[in-house]
Enzyme design. Sequence first.
Site, mmCIF file in Angstrom:
data_model
loop_
_atom_site.group_PDB
_atom_site.id
_atom_site.type_symbol
_atom_site.label_atom_id
_atom_site.label_comp_id
_atom_site.label_asym_id
_atom_site.label_seq_id
_atom_site.Cartn_x
_atom_site.Cartn_y
_atom_site.Cartn_z
ATOM 1 N N ARG A 120 0.832 -1.204 0.000
ATOM 2 C CA ARG A 120 0.000 0.000 0.000
ATOM 3 C C ARG A 120 0.869 1.258 0.000
ATOM 4 O O ARG A 120 2.017 1.225 0.414
ATOM 5 C CB ARG A 120 -0.922 0.002 1.214
ATOM 6 C CG ARG A 120 -2.095 -0.970 1.086
ATOM 7 C CD ARG A 120 -3.034 -0.907 2.269
ATOM 8 N NE ARG A 120 -2.343 -1.208 3.519
ATOM 9 C CZ ARG A 120 -2.025 -0.294 4.428
ATOM 10 N NH1 ARG A 120 -2.314 0.982 4.239
ATOM 11 N NH2 ARG A 120 -1.410 -0.651 5.531
ATOM 12 N N LYS A 137 -8.334 -2.427 1.474
ATOM 13 C CA LYS A 137 -8.181 -1.531 2.624
ATOM 14 C C LYS A 137 -8.927 -0.215 2.442
ATOM 15 O O LYS A 137 -9.331 0.417 3.406
ATOM 16 C CB LYS A 137 -6.695 -1.279 2.922
ATOM 17 C CG LYS A 137 -5.991 -2.513 3.511
ATOM 18 C CD LYS A 137 -6.690 -3.026 4.772
ATOM 19 C CE LYS A 137 -5.904 -4.157 5.431
ATOM 20 N NZ LYS A 137 -6.646 -4.781 6.549
ATOM 21 N N HIS A 159 -10.532 -3.935 13.305
ATOM 22 C CA HIS A 159 -9.432 -4.593 12.601
ATOM 23 C C HIS A 159 -8.992 -5.758 13.490
ATOM 24 O O HIS A 159 -8.125 -5.609 14.338
ATOM 25 C CB HIS A 159 -8.290 -3.594 12.379
ATOM 26 C CG HIS A 159 -7.178 -4.145 11.539
ATOM 27 N ND1 HIS A 159 -5.865 -3.812 11.714
ATOM 28 C CD2 HIS A 159 -7.201 -5.027 10.498
ATOM 29 C CE1 HIS A 159 -5.126 -4.458 10.830
ATOM 30 N NE2 HIS A 159 -5.912 -5.193 10.085
ATOM 31 N N SER A 177 1.048 -6.618 12.966
ATOM 32 C CA SER A 177 1.810 -7.631 12.241
ATOM 33 C C SER A 177 2.876 -8.254 13.142
ATOM 34 O O SER A 177 3.584 -7.550 13.859
ATOM 35 C CB SER A 177 2.472 -6.950 11.039
ATOM 36 O OG SER A 177 3.031 -7.912 10.212
ATOM 37 N N LYS A 186 -1.706 -12.842 15.461
ATOM 38 C CA LYS A 186 -3.164 -12.714 15.322
ATOM 39 C C LYS A 186 -3.740 -13.820 14.437
ATOM 40 O O LYS A 186 -4.696 -14.498 14.819
ATOM 41 C CB LYS A 186 -3.496 -11.329 14.755
ATOM 42 C CG LYS A 186 -4.981 -11.069 14.593
ATOM 43 C CD LYS A 186 -5.273 -9.680 14.033
ATOM 44 C CE LYS A 186 -4.891 -9.568 12.580
ATOM 45 N NZ LYS A 186 -5.570 -8.464 11.880
ATOM 46 N N THR A 187 -3.132 -14.029 13.261
ATOM 47 C CA THR A 187 -3.630 -15.049 12.331
ATOM 48 C C THR A 187 -3.438 -16.450 12.906
ATOM 49 O O THR A 187 -4.346 -17.277 12.889
ATOM 50 C CB THR A 187 -2.903 -14.929 10.967
ATOM 51 O OG1 THR A 187 -3.011 -13.571 10.530
ATOM 52 C CG2 THR A 187 -3.515 -15.827 9.927
ATOM 53 N N ASP A 201 -9.651 -10.793 9.575
ATOM 54 C CA ASP A 201 -9.094 -9.441 9.506
ATOM 55 C C ASP A 201 -10.046 -8.285 9.789
ATOM 56 O O ASP A 201 -9.667 -7.334 10.446
ATOM 57 C CB ASP A 201 -8.460 -9.248 8.115
ATOM 58 C CG ASP A 201 -7.501 -8.065 8.072
ATOM 59 O OD1 ASP A 201 -6.693 -7.921 8.998
ATOM 60 O OD2 ASP A 201 -7.564 -7.296 7.106
ATOM 61 N N ARG A 241 1.517 -12.428 -1.235
ATOM 62 C CA ARG A 241 0.194 -12.643 -0.633
ATOM 63 C C ARG A 241 -0.638 -13.656 -1.413
ATOM 64 O O ARG A 241 -0.447 -13.846 -2.604
ATOM 65 C CB ARG A 241 -0.589 -11.326 -0.612
ATOM 66 C CG ARG A 241 0.035 -10.229 0.221
ATOM 67 C CD ARG A 241 -0.503 -10.257 1.621
ATOM 68 N NE ARG A 241 -0.002 -9.189 2.461
ATOM 69 C CZ ARG A 241 -0.562 -8.851 3.610
ATOM 70 N NH1 ARG A 241 -1.621 -9.504 4.034
ATOM 71 N NH2 ARG A 241 -0.043 -7.897 4.339
#
Length: 661
Positions: A179, A324, A343, A361, A365-366, A380, A445
């Site tokens: 991004r 996003k 988020h 990051s 979390k994942t 997410d 990704r």
Amino acid sequence: MAGNGDGEFSFGSGTARNGLAKIQTQKKNNGICHDDSAPPVKAQTIDELHSLQRKRSAPTTPIKGTQGAFAATISEEERQKQQLQSISASLASLTRETGPKLVKGDPARKSETPKVSHVSHHEFSTPTISVSDSSLKFTHVLYNLSPAELYEQAIKYEKGSFITSNGALATLSGAKTGRSPRDKRVVKDETTEDELWWGKGSPNIEMDEHTFMTNRERAVDYLNSLDKVFVNDQFLNWDPEHKIKVRIVSARAYHSLFMHNMCIRPTPEELENFGTPDFTIYNAGQFPCNRYTHYMTSSTSIDLNLARREMVILGTQYAGEMKKGLFSVMHYLMPMRQILSLHSGCNMGKDGDVALFFGLSGTGKTTLSTDHNRYLIGDDEHCWSENGVSNIEGGCYAKCVDLSREKEPDIWNAIKFGTVLENVVFDEHTREVDYTDKSVTENTRAAYPIEYIPNAKIPCVGPHPKNVILLACDAFGVLPPVSKLNLAQTMYHFISGYTALVAGTEEGVKEPQATFSACFGAAFIMLHPTRYAAMLAEKMQKHGATGWLVNTGWSGGRYGSGSRIKLPYTRKIIDAIHSGSLLSATYKKTEVFGLEIPTEVEGVPSEILDPVNTWSDKKAYRETLLKLGGLFKKNFETFTAYKIGKDSKLTEEILAAGPNF
């Protein structure tokens, strides 16, 4: 060899020349042994034969709201016409009163273009300016194509598109592989001037309406100049009451497939009644913005106009901008309906207990929200409304760098036909992907539909959360592995959004760097962080949710001297939170941060639960603790001026929940 009367032949008995027994063949029916020939095809030409291969797919359900015997049933032709008029209106330029002439289908298949979908100008108004080249041509619309059709388009027309050995579509996003937050602009008008968060610390950089329109015109003119555009009509938010209709107009099959995976896919019936979208993205990413335009700082611009409900992308082909960008929009639209946009990851136990996971990051979390004993609601983006929680998206956007089957089996198995693989490197012959190769970018990704995860809960909704888990990877090694938070502390740590990155890989001492991202997603929030925090506290209080701070980082010393808390220990802590057993534990308070820490957790060595026990140098521990407390205080200065409610009582309460020394 002799013939006998009824058309049968027989070879003379005995042996053939090579010594094998002779064959007896009996023929009937005009001398044909066994007729398995099929009737000839019903085609006169090869083109006709090809057209037989594909059958038309069109929904045949009636449009909602047409009840009774005298209800006008709308013809397929009329429906197609309305759909194209809606898309033409989306693509209308400001200098011409009408949109472009549209026709459905691939321009490469000229003979197949249906004649019905011509949208002529005079049908709704006459052009106010003289005829231009773009008003003479037709633009072909590739509308809500299937993954298979998008694969064909990408491989045929987009350089750098390949089918990998696992069936995924490998694509390149061009010069930008991430991004561009510095190139994102939001239109500042009378409404947004008061409602949005502007100034220091805010992700919102202003632009005016005129500049937005200049960029919109540039994007629309570019899209209208093409032979074909891809149009996706899809939804955001699985909560049926608060669904948002989005239209994405793009120039690349890669972008269309990416959004097909990431947004919620409509059923044929929902598509029939789609109507006018609530929000539209114009992705002209292959075309740069004009650097001479006011507010532009590069050839890239991502522009959001909340009043017009539109987003324009110029000068970047990175697909994550669309995902996003829509998330930012939801961070504005949902709080206006008293719905909290988050988020976070979200999962649900077999008994319906829901947990939210927040974390930047590298905090896990994942990894921690993907749990084989629980249903995945989403990885997410979520909403928390009066109905409970719902996923905003229809897919997952997973990091692929160093991906392995052993570490992340669910993500590994989700990379198959239909998945978009962004910027990965593969073997030119076998097409096997090498996830360790960072030649193009480290930010490789995979985008795939959420159904590709075996334990995904479809529809992606759940009851009100029981636990709100804030994850921090503390490289300073002073935060406890788990602490129970009161409401004010939850708000304080939610607004702070702390984690610590390990800076650099150069030799010698590596100094941890504290990173703060408001609401664990500062790049996407539109309102002031305290607005989201107040909503979170209100919902947690109303539905009896408990807040937890979990450190997945270091213990027994900072990065370089201590060691990372073992993942199995963190999993045991998370299990104890889910089961509710941690609520009944005995707690004691830590100094400086004033956190409540349990004296024991099943399966976790008790001595690590209080960080002071794990440091051999108690003086160094105290100094590091005070240093981190100071960093929290300094970061929070940005938010102290903001008053919540009529009096500033809540602001004071939140401040008091921070480190005290």
